[in-house]
Design a protein around this motif. Structure first.
Motif, PDB file in Angstrom:
ATOM      1  N   PRO A  31       0.805  -1.224   0.000  1.00  0.00           N
ATOM      2  CA  PRO A  31       0.000   0.000   0.000  1.00  0.00           C
ATOM      3  C   PRO A  31       0.837   1.274   0.000  1.00  0.00           C
ATOM      4  N   SER A  56      -4.955   3.757  -7.268  1.00  0.00           N
ATOM      5  CA  SER A  56      -5.068   2.441  -6.632  1.00  0.00           C
ATOM      6  C   SER A  56      -5.540   1.382  -7.630  1.00  0.00           C
ATOM      7  N   PRO A  62      -3.696  -0.590  -2.428  1.00  0.00           N
ATOM      8  CA  PRO A  62      -4.442   0.472  -1.752  1.00  0.00           C
ATOM      9  C   PRO A  62      -3.633   1.769  -1.697  1.00  0.00           C
ATOM     10  N   VAL A  63      -4.313   2.879  -1.852  1.00  0.00           N
ATOM     11  CA  VAL A  63      -3.717   4.193  -1.649  1.00  0.00           C
ATOM     12  C   VAL A  63      -4.432   4.804  -0.450  1.00  0.00           C
TER      13      VAL A  63
END
Length: 324
Positions: A31, A56, A62-63
């Motif tokens: 992430p 993302s 994930p961001v």
């Protein structure tokens, strides 16, 4: 006796170089943390979440948006400057972060020029000079005449001391030879509310925040600070049209990484951000919000920061502005 040591040293260097190359090649494989040095819900936050969602989806990681507001973006900027230069902590900052703070504060816990690697510009906020309709300004020229006739008798609000909105008005004051009293607020919300209530007659405000109030007639747009008229406000003149020269003033945003991040990672993130900003749904959402999407190379962002620094540091010095 020395050869085994030398062999181990060379092997260690080769391993480190290979690891760095692999990291860059596989990036990102976990992430991303995107630091926004402003509270949730504001324009900077909206931009980061809009672009971050698309980023993302592109990279398959994930961001995570992390809001770290405070001290004119200094708290967030310092935290990123001290982060590992591995490409997994990124930050979006603005004029204040990368330009104004270096002149407004005698000492900063980060160096705007040395502690970050520019990745790309991502957006800019068109700014407008707005007023309460009851303040008695029929248009921009009428406003300017009244400012010149009554130095010091008018106040103006800003979203905060040292903000792009504040310094935009300082530039206008310098260009027009006028004097208005600055009333700084902590954020756009309370500043706008006092202008709407008539407690303060005017302020410089970004298009995204101003548009809902202009549409309902609660604010009057007197001038736009862009180089040309805005499509959403085609009847509002530019600063040049009211005699203030070729000044263009924006609140802008750019993404950086901590100094020491590899060139390969910077290039990859630049490529992905450019693609994300160009995605039709992202571009439309930003435009509808009142923001102009931007992109470009790391070198272009670095050059822009240098140009902006020379311009605004001269103004800050001339007007003897400071925040400590």
């Amino acid at each position: 006796m020395r050869f085994p040591i030398l062999i181990r040293l060379v092997a260690g260097i080769a391993f480190a170089a290979g690891s760095a190359a692999a990291t860059a090649q596989d990036y990102p494989n976990k992430p991303l943390r995107w630091v926004v040095p402003y509270p949730p819900g504001g324009g900077s936050d909206v931009i980061a979440r809009t672009i971050g969602g698309q980023l993302s989806r592109q990279v398959g990681q994930p961001v995570i948006i992390e809001n770290k507001p405070g001290a004119g973006t200094i708290i967030g900027a310092e935290s990123v400057a001290r982060s590992a230069p591995d490409g997994y902590t990124i930050m979006s900052g603005d004029n204040g972060t990368f330009v104004f703070n270096g002149a407004l504060y005698k000492k900063l816990p980060y160096d705007p020029q040395k502690d970050f690697v520019p990745v790309t510009l991502i957006a800019r906020f068109p700014l407008l000079l707005v007023a309460n309709p009851g303040a008695g300004f029929s248009n921009a020229k009428d406003w300017l005449e009244k400012m010149k006739r009554a130095p010091g008798q008018y106040n103006y609000a800003s979203v905060g001391a040292g903000s792009p909105h504040h310094l935009a008005m300082e530039m206008i004051k310098q260009k027009t030879g006028t004097f208005m009293v600055h009333i700084p607020y902590r954020g756009a919300g309370p500043a706008v509310q006092d202008v709407l209530a008539g407690q303060v007659p005017m302020m410089v405000l970004d298009l995204a925040t101003a548009m809902p109030h202009i549409k309902t007639g609660k604010l009057t747009a007197l001038a736009v600070l862009s180089g040309k008229r805005l499509p959403l406000q085609p009847d509002v003149p530019t600063l040049k049209e009211i005699g203030l020269g070729d000044e263009e003033i924006y609140a802008w945003q750019g993404v950086v990484l901590p100094e020491g991040t590899s060139r390969e990672v910077v290039t990859r993130l630049n490529t992905e951000l450019t693609k994300a900003i160009a995605a039709p749904e992202v571009a439309k959402k930003l435009t509808d919000f009142g923001v102009e999407p931007l992109s470009g190379s790391p070198e272009q962002m670095a050059d822009y920061i240098k140009t902006e620094t020379a311009r605004w540091h001269a103004l800050i010095k001339q007007r003897k502005l400071g925040l400590d």
